[in-house]
Design an enzyme around this catalytic site. Structure first.
Site, PDB file in Angstrom:
ATOM      1  N   TYR A  33    -105.625  55.806   0.543  1.00 23.52           N
ATOM      2  CA  TYR A  33    -105.897  56.815  -0.132  1.00 23.52           C
ATOM      3  C   TYR A  33    -104.907  56.404  -1.130  1.00 23.52           C
ATOM      4  O   TYR A  33    -104.353  55.743  -1.896  1.00 23.52           O
ATOM      5  CB  TYR A  33    -104.738  58.416   0.195  1.00 23.52           C
ATOM      6  CG  TYR A  33    -103.908  58.376   0.251  1.00 23.52           C
ATOM      7  CD1 TYR A  33    -102.618  57.829   0.771  1.00 23.52           C
ATOM      8  CD2 TYR A  33    -102.690  58.827  -1.100  1.00 23.52           C
ATOM      9  CE1 TYR A  33    -101.290  57.760   1.289  1.00 23.52           C
ATOM     10  CE2 TYR A  33    -101.406  59.288  -0.877  1.00 23.52           C
ATOM     11  CZ  TYR A  33    -100.585  57.769   0.455  1.00 23.52           C
ATOM     12  OH  TYR A  33     -99.088  57.997   0.847  1.00 23.52           O
ATOM     13  N   LYS A 149    -101.352  51.783   1.897  1.00 21.91           N
ATOM     14  CA  LYS A 149    -101.413  53.009   1.139  1.00 21.91           C
ATOM     15  C   LYS A 149    -102.312  53.846   2.649  1.00 21.91           C
ATOM     16  O   LYS A 149    -103.130  54.391   1.680  1.00 21.91           O
ATOM     17  CB  LYS A 149    -101.283  53.505  -0.095  1.00 21.91           C
ATOM     18  CG  LYS A 149    -101.553  54.696  -0.679  1.00 21.91           C
ATOM     19  CD  LYS A 149    -100.874  54.782  -1.960  1.00 21.91           C
ATOM     20  CE  LYS A 149    -100.412  56.050  -2.551  1.00 21.91           C
ATOM     21  NZ  LYS A 149     -99.523  56.589  -1.684  1.00 21.91           N
TER      22      LYS A 149
HETATM   23  C1  LIG Z   1     -94.480  55.591   0.902  1.00 22.40           C
HETATM   24  C2  LIG Z   1     -94.021  55.313  -0.288  1.00 22.40           C
HETATM   25  N1  LIG Z   1     -93.558  54.491  -1.564  1.00 22.40           N
HETATM   26  C3  LIG Z   1     -93.802  54.789  -2.354  1.00 22.40           C
HETATM   27  C4  LIG Z   1     -94.391  55.282  -3.296  1.00 22.40           C
HETATM   28  C5  LIG Z   1     -94.169  55.443  -5.152  1.00 22.40           C
HETATM   29  O1  LIG Z   1     -95.637  54.965  -4.953  1.00 22.40           O
HETATM   30  P1  LIG Z   1     -96.770  55.038  -6.682  1.00 22.40           P
HETATM   31  O2  LIG Z   1     -95.028  54.625  -7.607  1.00 22.40           O
HETATM   32  O3  LIG Z   1     -97.492  53.707  -6.452  1.00 22.40           O
HETATM   33  O4  LIG Z   1     -97.025  56.458  -6.468  1.00 22.40           O
HETATM   34  C6  LIG Z   1     -95.371  56.767  -2.595  1.00 22.40           C
HETATM   35  C7  LIG Z   1     -96.193  57.224  -3.470  1.00 22.40           C
HETATM   36  O5  LIG Z   1     -96.581  58.196  -2.819  1.00 22.40           O
HETATM   37  C8  LIG Z   1     -94.972  56.518  -1.512  1.00 22.40           C
HETATM   38  O6  LIG Z   1     -95.936  57.568  -0.110  1.00 22.40           O
END
Ligand SMILES: Cc1ncc(COP(=O)(O)O)c(C=O)c1O
Length: 287
Positions: A33, A149
């Site tokens: 996602y 992700k």
């Molecule tokens: C485990 C995790 N770490 C870090 C992030 C932060 O990522 P981003 O700045 O790309 O939203 C997310 C965002 O959903 C996350 O799920």
């Protein structure tokens, strides 16, 4: 207000949007996602999120559902149809629908794609950020590929629930060395006793946050010292400041860690300034 979701090629009413019971995302969490923050109806950090999406898909050998130009169009359409000025747009791609079997379908099937968009009350978010938030720590128990992700978020969901039950907004995972990796849905940062900005290095088992990457640029432009050196919970509790970053939280000051108040218990000047600078930049560069 009516909400609309995009499901495999068409927009449908949100309440009527469905996927197949043998979708591999549903049965095996076999999918990825992405989440973009939306400012003034435009996608923030667009390129970074696309790059990470293509990488997540490639790492799992899931077919790209469409090219970037077409996907940009559909994401914007989801934002427009849901009348989102400020909010979030969520995209999920799974390997597709196939008779249940752990191994990949052979021959392959078309990937499934779902998009939703929702509004966020940014004034409320600002008021909350001005108060600061609490985090708790939990043992790191996720798989070794947190750089992808993946929609396999059960440990993250359990950690977040534990945080909520203790009045906190986020849980920080702590690895077997006692070092913070990241939050359940955000990256973790401190301003240490020497004034250095610290966050876990991207070679560790963390998601390389796009907000984190953009904030690196903001920090360098602001001439602040940065060091990708990991920290313990005790160090964070003794730090000058702490904060988390993510498309949902942007830059959110943390004022309490495992029940220990940081400093005077109010958001610090660095986190507050970085929140302002990040939002300014994200708005300027949104497309
Ligand atoms: C485990 C995790 N770490 C870090 C992030 C932060 O990522 P981003 O700045 O790309 O939203 C997310 C965002 O959903 C996350 O799920």
């Amino acid at each position: 207000m009516s909400r609309f979701a995009y499901v495999n090629g068409r927009f449908v009413r949100h309440g009527e949007a469905v996927v197949h019971i043998e979708d591999r995302g549903y049965q095996l969490a076999d999918g990825v996602y992405e989440v973009w923050a939306v400012f003034d109806g435009k996608l923030a950090d667009a390129e970074g999120h696309f790059t990470r999406l293509w990488r997540s898909l490639d790492e799992l050998r899931i077919t790209h559902p469409m090219g970037q130009a077409a996907l940009t169009f559909v994401l914007r359409e989801a934002v427009r149809r849901n009348k989102v000025r400020d909010g979030l747009v969520y995209l999920q791609v799974t390997r597709g629908v196939a008779r249940r079997d752990h191994a990949f379908p052979n021959p392959g099937v078309a990937p499934s794609m779902v998009i939703t968009a929702k509004s966020v009350d940014r004034e409320l978010a600002e008021r909350k950020a001005a108060q600061g938030a609490s985090v708790i720590s939990v043992p790191e128990n996720r798989w070794g590929r947190c750089d992808i992700k993946s929609i396999g978020l059960l440990p993250n969901a359990l950690a977040k629930q534990a945080a909520r039950e203790r009045g906190a907004v986020e849980a920080w995972f702590v690895d077997e060395l006692g070092l913070v990796t990241e939050g359940a849905s955000s990256n973790a940062w401190i301003v240490d006793a020497e004034g250095n900005l610290r966050t876990r290095d991207a070679n560790a088992n963390i998601l390389r946050g796009i907000t984190r990457s953009t904030l690196f640029e903001v920090i360098r432009e602001a001439g602040l010292p940065i060091n990708e050196k990991p920290f313990t919970i005790a160090e964070a509790q003794g730090a000058r400041e702490a904060f988390v970053t993510g498309a949902g939280t942007l830059v959110l000051p943390i004022v309490n860690i495992d029940g220990v108040k940081l400093g005077d218990g109010l958001p610090g000047p660095v986190a507050t300034r970085l929140r302002r600078l990040y939002i300014q930049r994200a708005k300027e560069k949104a497309v």
